[in-house]
Structure formats: structure tokens, C-alpha cells
Design an enzyme around this catalytic site. Sequence first.
Site, PDB file in Angstrom:
ATOM      1  N   SER A  10      54.206  33.458  30.839  1.00 39.73           N
ATOM      2  CA  SER A  10      55.514  33.417  31.492  1.00 39.73           C
ATOM      3  C   SER A  10      55.544  32.123  32.306  1.00 39.73           C
ATOM      4  O   SER A  10      54.627  31.867  33.080  1.00 39.73           O
ATOM      5  CB  SER A  10      55.680  34.614  32.425  1.00 39.73           C
ATOM      6  OG  SER A  10      55.440  35.801  31.697  1.00 39.73           O
ATOM      7  N   SER A 239      47.170  35.574  40.809  1.00 33.75           N
ATOM      8  CA  SER A 239      48.492  35.483  40.197  1.00 33.75           C
ATOM      9  C   SER A 239      49.296  34.465  40.978  1.00 33.75           C
ATOM     10  O   SER A 239      48.947  34.098  42.103  1.00 33.75           O
ATOM     11  CB  SER A 239      49.195  36.837  40.221  1.00 33.75           C
ATOM     12  OG  SER A 239      49.544  37.156  41.559  1.00 33.75           O
ATOM     13  N   LYS A 240      50.377  34.047  40.358  1.00 33.06           N
ATOM     14  CA  LYS A 240      51.235  33.081  41.048  1.00 33.06           C
ATOM     15  C   LYS A 240      51.793  33.712  42.318  1.00 33.06           C
ATOM     16  O   LYS A 240      51.863  33.080  43.361  1.00 33.06           O
ATOM     17  CB  LYS A 240      52.354  32.624  40.123  1.00 33.06           C
ATOM     18  CG  LYS A 240      51.846  31.705  39.027  1.00 33.06           C
ATOM     19  CD  LYS A 240      52.693  31.748  37.785  1.00 33.06           C
ATOM     20  CE  LYS A 240      51.826  31.540  36.551  1.00 33.06           C
ATOM     21  NZ  LYS A 240      52.481  31.971  35.316  1.00 33.06           N
ATOM     22  N   GLN A 241      52.153  35.005  42.224  1.00 35.31           N
ATOM     23  CA  GLN A 241      52.701  35.703  43.395  1.00 35.31           C
ATOM     24  C   GLN A 241      51.705  35.717  44.554  1.00 35.31           C
ATOM     25  O   GLN A 241      52.085  35.670  45.711  1.00 35.31           O
ATOM     26  CB  GLN A 241      53.082  37.162  43.064  1.00 35.31           C
ATOM     27  CG  GLN A 241      54.289  37.305  42.174  1.00 35.31           C
ATOM     28  CD  GLN A 241      53.910  37.268  40.690  1.00 35.31           C
ATOM     29  OE1 GLN A 241      52.891  36.716  40.305  1.00 35.31           O
ATOM     30  NE2 GLN A 241      54.750  37.843  39.851  1.00 35.31           N
ATOM     31  N   GLY A 243      49.627  33.456  45.167  1.00 37.19           N
ATOM     32  CA  GLY A 243      49.336  32.084  45.594  1.00 37.19           C
ATOM     33  C   GLY A 243      48.140  31.445  44.912  1.00 37.19           C
ATOM     34  O   GLY A 243      47.516  30.541  45.478  1.00 37.19           O
TER      35      GLY A 243
END
Length: 297
Positions: A10, A239-241, A243
Amino acid sequence: MSYVGRFAPSPSGPLHEGSLVAALASYLDARAHHGRWLLRIEDVDKPRAVPGADRCIMDQLRALGMHWDGPVIWQSQRDAAYETALQQLAEQGRVYPCGCTRREIADSALQRHGQLPEGERPYAGTCRNGLPPGRVPRAWRLRVPEGTERFDDRWLGPQEQDVSQAIGDFVLRRADGLWAYQLAVVVDDAAQGVTDVVRGQDLLGSTARQRVLARLLGVPAPRVMHVPLVYDERGLKLSKQNGAPALDLSRPLDTLQAAWRQLGLPALPARDLAAFWPQATAHWARRFGERRLDARA
Ligand code: GLU
């Protein structure tokens, strides 16, 4: 045996150490089986796609020596295929409109994570037999057949889930008009002839839903292998969430070796990328190669 694998990031940001582990495993599995490795940009959730993240991911893969086969597919350009699939399911009486609000069902969380988040309950089927008075259609749901879905995960072994009990009727098209990940991934894997899905264990809980959809759409369900996730020092999934920083590409070999070790595999003596890939592919082939696949298929 013809093998088709894929990596399906994604584009919500650059690849990090966690996403590289999934990419590496999927790449090596394809190469070890003399298969094709496709790249699909999963920007089905258009508002979450970060402009330029797709190009950045492609640059990162190239810098690591991970070259994909054939053209790249963007899910944002596949609306017609998803519409056709929804129609096909609707003709079987498997689709119904749902008027429940997001707060009532917290389906966005279900959408993002493979499994129901802590404390969530499966969809209660409120709109299954028609919209309650005063409700307007928002999302479109699959009328999930009863029964236990069983499959063999090549990393984790035998798995089972009764989707109708554990998840309930899940969303195919969201209230905001966007296509649900579950539908998009099944339609695209089938359209691209994907035989083998290798991805992170956060998506294990999506597999039974995807198998249900594949069966209803009359397409083969790929074999699956769900590889371990990477956690940060707080114990959170990278994860990107959360950081997670972008991959360090100043020393690509070290970055790949770190991802390789995350898979629990023994260190390789490679001194450069050119040596790493054949060593890693040969090791993978011995460990997860053709004979094992055939035995389980
Ligand atoms: N797009 C999903 C993700 O980045 C992966 C989907 C899949 O591999 O099936 O988490």
C-alpha cells in the site's frame, strides 16, 4: 509448475524494515521456484495513498536489486474489474446494502487489520434481511456462507476460520464508495494469475475471507505463506502508523541481511548484493522449495 508471486504494498509511505521482510520472502519464494514476481500498488484506499510513495517503493526495490516482472498494476485503475466482481456476487444474491454507520460497526479497523481488533465483535447482520426503516444504503456487504474455511499456511501450518462466525458479513464496497481491500485483492490476484501469496502475518486473518470470495467468484485461491512481523522496542508492529523509519539504503546489503535475519534464517557469507541474491535464493529453495510445495499442494 508455473509459479506467480506478487508483492502488493500500500503506497502510504516508503518501505520500512517490516515491509521489506514480506517483500524479501515473497521475492525469494518466486525466484526459488523459477517463478514470476509481480508488483501491485494497492492504492485502493485512495485517500490514504501518499503521492509519490509508489515511485519511492519502486526505487527502493531497485536499489536492493529486487526486480519485478511485467507491468506494475495500480488498484486505483481497476474500478471496472471490481464492479464486475461485485455484480457477479450480486447475481448470486450474495450482496446486500448496509445502512449501519461506521461508528456502529468500526469496519474501517476491520478493513485495515486482518483480524477484528481487540474488543470488536463480528458484524451482527443488522441489515442482512433488508434495511431497517429509516436507514439508507451506505456500504455493500457479502452475505457470507456458513462453514469453516481450512487451508495450509506454508509458514504456520494448518489454519481454519469460520468467517460467518468470526467476522460476519464483511464489506465489499465501503460507505465512501471505495472498494474494500478484501475484494480488490482477490480480483487482482485472480486477474494476474497469482499462484502464491507470501506476506506478513498481520494478513493471516484475511485469508479465510479471501478464500470465501475466490470460491464465490469461481477463481482459484492462491497458496499462502505468512511470514513473521517485525516489532519495535515497544513491542509494536513496525508500521508507517507507528512511525517506522524508511529503509536505510546507504548500505543495501546490511539492510537485506537484517531482513533475512528477521526471518530467523542463518547469516549468509555474502559480501555484496551480487553474492547475496544467489546465496539467499539457493538457501530459500532448499528450505521452502519445490518439493515441499508439491507435497502440500
Ligand atoms: N496491501 C497490503 C499491505 O500493504 C498487502 C496485501 C496483500 O499482500 O495481500 O499491507
